[in-house]
Motif scaffolding. Structure first.
Motif, PDB file in Angstrom:
ATOM      1  N   VAL A 331       0.670  -1.116   0.147  1.00  0.00           N
ATOM      2  CA  VAL A 331       0.036  -0.047   0.188  1.00  0.00           C
ATOM      3  C   VAL A 331       0.931   1.165   0.058  1.00  0.00           C
ATOM      4  O   VAL A 331       1.708   1.571   0.886  1.00  0.00           O
ATOM      5  N   VAL A 332       0.741   2.265  -0.995  1.00  0.00           N
ATOM      6  CA  VAL A 332       1.531   3.171  -1.181  1.00  0.00           C
ATOM      7  C   VAL A 332       0.585   4.391  -0.576  1.00  0.00           C
ATOM      8  O   VAL A 332      -0.530   4.592  -0.918  1.00  0.00           O
ATOM      9  N   PRO A 333       1.096   5.328   0.172  1.00  0.00           N
ATOM     10  CA  PRO A 333       0.153   6.449   0.816  1.00  0.00           C
ATOM     11  C   PRO A 333      -0.171   7.356  -0.081  1.00  0.00           C
ATOM     12  O   PRO A 333       0.609   7.796  -1.145  1.00  0.00           O
ATOM     13  N   SER A 334      -1.394   7.748  -0.251  1.00  0.00           N
ATOM     14  CA  SER A 334      -1.756   8.679  -1.212  1.00  0.00           C
ATOM     15  C   SER A 334      -1.802  10.079  -0.657  1.00  0.00           C
ATOM     16  O   SER A 334      -1.598  11.301  -1.409  1.00  0.00           O
ATOM     17  N   ARG A 335      -1.728  10.265   0.698  1.00  0.00           N
ATOM     18  CA  ARG A 335      -1.788  11.748   1.314  1.00  0.00           C
ATOM     19  C   ARG A 335      -0.417  11.572   2.169  1.00  0.00           C
ATOM     20  O   ARG A 335      -0.239  10.628   3.086  1.00  0.00           O
ATOM     21  N   LEU A 336       0.486  12.593   2.269  1.00  0.00           N
ATOM     22  CA  LEU A 336       1.772  12.719   2.827  1.00  0.00           C
ATOM     23  C   LEU A 336       1.470  14.166   3.785  1.00  0.00           C
ATOM     24  O   LEU A 336       1.191  15.249   2.992  1.00  0.00           O
ATOM     25  N   ASP A 337       1.846  14.058   5.075  1.00  0.00           N
ATOM     26  CA  ASP A 337       2.279  15.193   5.774  1.00  0.00           C
ATOM     27  C   ASP A 337       3.377  15.796   5.268  1.00  0.00           C
ATOM     28  O   ASP A 337       4.268  15.077   4.687  1.00  0.00           O
ATOM     29  N   PRO A 338       3.858  17.418   5.854  1.00  0.00           N
ATOM     30  CA  PRO A 338       4.951  17.738   5.400  1.00  0.00           C
ATOM     31  C   PRO A 338       6.307  16.863   5.804  1.00  0.00           C
ATOM     32  O   PRO A 338       7.265  16.735   5.419  1.00  0.00           O
ATOM     33  N   GLN A 339       6.274  16.399   7.128  1.00  0.00           N
ATOM     34  CA  GLN A 339       7.184  15.640   7.485  1.00  0.00           C
ATOM     35  C   GLN A 339       7.600  14.188   6.978  1.00  0.00           C
ATOM     36  O   GLN A 339       8.677  13.989   6.694  1.00  0.00           O
ATOM     37  N   ASP A 340       6.392  13.609   6.531  1.00  0.00           N
ATOM     38  CA  ASP A 340       6.629  12.479   5.781  1.00  0.00           C
ATOM     39  C   ASP A 340       7.130  12.882   4.216  1.00  0.00           C
ATOM     40  O   ASP A 340       7.941  11.983   3.820  1.00  0.00           O
ATOM     41  N   THR A 341       6.724  13.790   3.756  1.00  0.00           N
ATOM     42  CA  THR A 341       7.420  14.196   2.267  1.00  0.00           C
ATOM     43  C   THR A 341       8.649  14.819   2.491  1.00  0.00           C
ATOM     44  O   THR A 341       9.655  14.132   1.721  1.00  0.00           O
TER      45      THR A 341
END
Length: 381
Positions: A331-341
Motif C-alpha cells: 500500500v502506497v500512501p496517497s496523502r503525505l504530511d510535510p514531515q513524511d514528504t
C-alpha cells in the motif's frame, strides 16, 4: 435351484393367507429399515417382501408348490416337462396371450427411490467437519398397516379387469394383419390385485409422507458439490418396500477472507510501503489454526506470495492439509504530511542508484498474477 419362500417367512407349506400375513408383519416389524438400519436386515427385508408377494399370489404359489420359482427370468421349474407352466392349458396361454409371453404383474411391494437434499456449509465447517440436524420430507412406512395397505384383516383380491396378469391386451388391424399389444391394467396399475378395503391412513399405498429429523455427519475436507450418502433414509417404496438412500449435497458458502482452491487457501495481505521495505509480521486468523503469524521479509515486492505449508484445508480421504498462500499487496500512501514528504525526499536523495524504468506491459497484461486470476474465477470480477 428354487428359493425356499416358505422358509424365508418361517411358515409351512400348508400356511393359510392369515398365517402368511401374520408372519410377514412380525418379520417386517423387526427388519424394516425404519426400525433396523443394519444392511443385513435390509437385505433380509427385501427377501421376505418378495416371499410374501409370491406366496400371497395363488398362481405364483402354485408354481412354487410345483417346485419352480416364479421370480426367475427363465420361468422354468425342476422336474416338469412343460418348463414350469404347469400343464397344457398354461402352455396354450404362453403362446396365445399370457404366461411367458407377457410381462406379468409388477408386484405391489417395490423398492423406494433415492432422495436428494442440498445443505449450505461454510468454509470452517468444511475444514473441521460438522454434524447437523436436517428436516426431510419423505414417504415412510405406514404405522397402521405396516406396509400391507389393507384395513384390519381384509386382503387384496385379484383384479377382475386383467385377471391378475397386471396388463390388458388389445388387437388392432394393420397392413401386416392383426397386431396384439399389451399395456398396464388401468384399474390395478399393473399390480394384478386391488384392495377393496384399503388402510384408512395410507389409502392402500403402504406408506405415508412425513417430516422427520435426520442427523447428517459432514466429514472434514468436503467441498462444493460433494454428496454424503445416508443408506435407507430415502423414500419408502410402494407397499412398504425397502427405502432408498438419502444424498446430502454440499454447497460451500463464500468466506469473507479466504478463497479455496482444492486443498489450498488464498488470502490478500495489505502491507504499508515502509513495512514491505523494512520487513514485518502479520497475524492472520486461519480457518483451523486460529491466529497465525505470517512473516513479511524486508524488501518484499508487490504481488509476492508467502506460503505456509500445512495450514490449508484437509484432504477428504487422507487428512493431509494443503497450504495457505498470502498474496502481498503493498500500500502506497496517497496523502503525505510535510514531515513524511521531507523524509521521503531525503530517502530519495540517499538512494541515487534508484531510477525510473519503462518496461513492456505485455507480461503483466497476459498474466495478472495468480491471485487476480483466482479472484476473477471465483468472483467474476
Amino acid at each position: 435351484m428354487a428359493r425356499d419362500y416358505y422358509g424365508l417367512l418361517g411358515v409351512s407349506k400348508g400356511a393359510t393367507d392369515t398365517d402368511l400375513k401374520k408372519a410377514y408383519r412380525r418379520l417386517a416389524r423387526e427388519l424394516h429399515p425404519d426400525v433396523n438400519p443394519d444392511e443385513s436386515a435390509q437385505a433380509r427385508f427385501k427377501e421376505i417382501s418378495v416371499a410374501y408377494e409370491v406366496l400371497s399370489d395363488p398362481e405364483k404359489r402354485r408354481i412354487v408348490d410345483l417346485g419352480g420359482d416364479p421370480m426367475e427370468s427363465a420361468g422354468a421349474s425342476a422336474g416338469n416337462g412343460f418348463g414350469g407352466f404347469g400343464g397344457l392349458g398354461d402352455v396354450f396361454e404362453a403362446f396365445f396371450g399370457g404366461g411367458a409371453g407377457s410381462r406379468g404383474p409388477i408386484g405391489r411391494v417395490r423398492p423406494g427411490s433415492d432422495s436428494l437434499l442440498r445443505m449450505r456449509v461454510d468454509l470452517s465447517e468444511c475444514a473441521t467437519g460438522v454434524t447437523k440436524q436436517v428436516t426431510v420430507d419423505t414417504a415412510i412406512l405406514c404405522d397402521v398397516c405396516i406396509g400391507k395397505g389393507t384395513h384390519g384383516n381384509s386382503t387384496p383380491v385379484t383384479c377382475d379387469t386383467c385377471g391378475g396378469h397386471g396388463e390388458v391386451q388389445s388387437v388392432q388391424r394393420s397392413l401386416l394383419g392383426q397386431v396384439m399389444t399389451s399395456r398396464p391394467c388401468p384399474v390395478c396399475g399393473g399390480v394384478g390385485e386391488v384392495i377393496p378395503d384399503p388402510c384408512h391412513r395410507c389409502g392402500g399405498d403402504g406408506r405415508v409422507r412425513a417430516r422427520r429429523e435426520v442427523s447428517v455427519k459432514i466429514p472434514a475436507g468436503v467441498g462444493e458439490g460433494m454428496r454424503v450418502r445416508l443408506a435407507a433414509q430415502g423414500e419408502v417404496g410402494p407397499g412398504g418396500g425397502a427405502a432408498g438412500d438419502l444424498y446430502v449435497e454440499v454447497h460451500e458458502q463464500p468466506h469473507e477472507i479466504f478463497i479455496r482452491d482444492g486443498d489450498d487457501l488464498h488470502c490478500t495481505v495489505s502491507v504499508p510501503m515502509v513495512d514491505a521495505a523494512l520487513g514485518t509480521s502479520v497475524s492472520v486468523d486461519a480457518i483451523i489454526d486460529g491466529p497465525t503469524e505470517i512473516t513479511i521479509a524486508a524488501g518484499t515486492q508487490p504481488g509476492s506470495v508467502v506460503s505456509l505449508r500445512g495450514h490449508g484445508m484437509p484432504h477428504l480421504r487422507s487428512g493431509v492439509r494443503g497450504n495457505l498462500h498470502a498474496h502481498v499487496e503493498v500500500v502506497v500512501p496517497s496523502r503525505l504530511d510535510p514531515q513524511d514528504t521531507e523524509l521521503l525526499r531525503k530517502l530519495k536523495e540517499h538512494r541515487v542508484r534508484d531510477s525510473v524504468e519503462v518496461k513492456s506491459t505485455r507480461s503483466t497484461a497476459a498474466g495478472g498474477g495468480l491471485f487476480n486470476r483466482l479472484r476473477e474465477t471465483f468472483t467474476g470480477r
